[in-house]
Design an enzyme around this catalytic site. Sequence first.
Site, PDB file in Angstrom:
ATOM      1  N   LYS A  52      -3.991  -6.291   4.732  1.00  0.00           N
ATOM      2  CA  LYS A  52      -4.555  -6.549   3.403  1.00  0.00           C
ATOM      3  C   LYS A  52      -4.239  -7.985   2.971  1.00  0.00           C
ATOM      4  O   LYS A  52      -5.106  -8.695   2.461  1.00  0.00           O
ATOM      5  CB  LYS A  52      -3.989  -5.540   2.378  1.00  0.00           C
ATOM      6  CG  LYS A  52      -4.544  -4.127   2.575  1.00  0.00           C
ATOM      7  CD  LYS A  52      -3.839  -3.069   1.725  1.00  0.00           C
ATOM      8  CE  LYS A  52      -4.363  -1.678   2.082  1.00  0.00           C
ATOM      9  NZ  LYS A  52      -3.686  -0.566   1.383  1.00  0.00           N
ATOM     10  N   GLN A  96       1.625   0.660  -2.047  1.00  0.00           N
ATOM     11  CA  GLN A  96       1.260   1.315  -0.801  1.00  0.00           C
ATOM     12  C   GLN A  96       1.895   2.713  -0.731  1.00  0.00           C
ATOM     13  O   GLN A  96       3.085   2.883  -1.003  1.00  0.00           O
ATOM     14  CB  GLN A  96       1.703   0.447   0.394  1.00  0.00           C
ATOM     15  CG  GLN A  96       1.248   0.954   1.754  1.00  0.00           C
ATOM     16  CD  GLN A  96      -0.274   0.902   1.956  1.00  0.00           C
ATOM     17  OE1 GLN A  96      -0.971   0.115   1.343  1.00  0.00           O
ATOM     18  NE2 GLN A  96      -0.779   1.764   2.813  1.00  0.00           N
ATOM     19  N   ASP A 119      -6.794   0.158  -6.561  1.00  0.00           N
ATOM     20  CA  ASP A 119      -6.878   1.328  -5.671  1.00  0.00           C
ATOM     21  C   ASP A 119      -7.699   2.452  -6.318  1.00  0.00           C
ATOM     22  O   ASP A 119      -8.114   3.388  -5.633  1.00  0.00           O
ATOM     23  CB  ASP A 119      -5.466   1.873  -5.412  1.00  0.00           C
ATOM     24  CG  ASP A 119      -4.941   1.542  -4.024  1.00  0.00           C
ATOM     25  OD1 ASP A 119      -5.758   1.363  -3.109  1.00  0.00           O
ATOM     26  OD2 ASP A 119      -3.706   1.497  -3.861  1.00  0.00           O
TER      27      ASP A 119
END
Length: 294
Positions: A52, A96, A119
């Site tokens: 990412k 994460q 997200d």
Amino acid sequence: MEILDGKKVSNEIKDEIAIQVAKMREKGEKVPHLAAILVGSDGASLTYVGSKVRSCEKVGFESTLVRMPSTTSELELLNKIEELNKNEDIDGFIVQLPLPPQIDTQKVLLAVDPDKDVDGFHPMNFGKMALDMSTFIPATPFGILELLERYNVDTKGKHTVVIGRSHIVGRPMSILMGRKGWPGNSTVTLTHSHTKNITQIISQADIVISALGVPKFLKAEMIKDDAVIIDVGITRVADDSCEKGYYITGDVDFENVSKKASFITPVPGGVGPMTIAMLLKNTLLARERHRSRK
Ligand code: GUN
């Protein structure tokens, strides 16, 4: 059979984003800034987060990686999230998953400012998605929609079978495929570990989206002729003959299923790279929203 080439499409999307970012720089505007918090050092999570961050550099975004030890307390993580919420330079950030067991994931997801939740995991954003309101769509399902769209895959009136009900993939995917519009307008069956006759249900599917994490679960004899197959599984299988000591495989027995499918995503090179491209797209959206609010 046509391959849904996530690597190629994700590169196209990244190129499109890079052009927009270059224009922002030319005009002297602030460029998008994505931050990622990684707690602990789980191998797969390290790989994903590293990817990412590298992708941010590729498109010209600013990026920040915040690494915290696996012993981090819930309060320490919540304090870090608050810091990123308040940091005006950061447009969006992700925490994460999975998190270590001492940390309550739901509390963490609730703590993220919905305007920076690229997200799309905050209940406010998840609810907006379910109600067809403009919001951040979780990156993996968003990437699958984008692949279906760019390859012109017909979803209207089709029977979509989603395997797995995770909050990250299966649940949002089931909502999105049933929404009004395209891709969408399909009739969705969400299957999981308690589903009876799962093979019979899969055999009726026009579109199978598998997010199970069981290597080669989906076999050719389980699917209908010309079914569309989306493989979200990414499992590391230990193998000493490989350089890294493992290889990556999906939920689908690709060699045989691909002979019967109309469209299929490979692993690697299918859904995985799309997830990262869509996270970048959400970050660009966050930047644009922040700018227009000022
Ligand atoms: N872990 C696996 N997939 C994801 C994702 O899309 N976002 C975050 N934050 N964690 C993940």
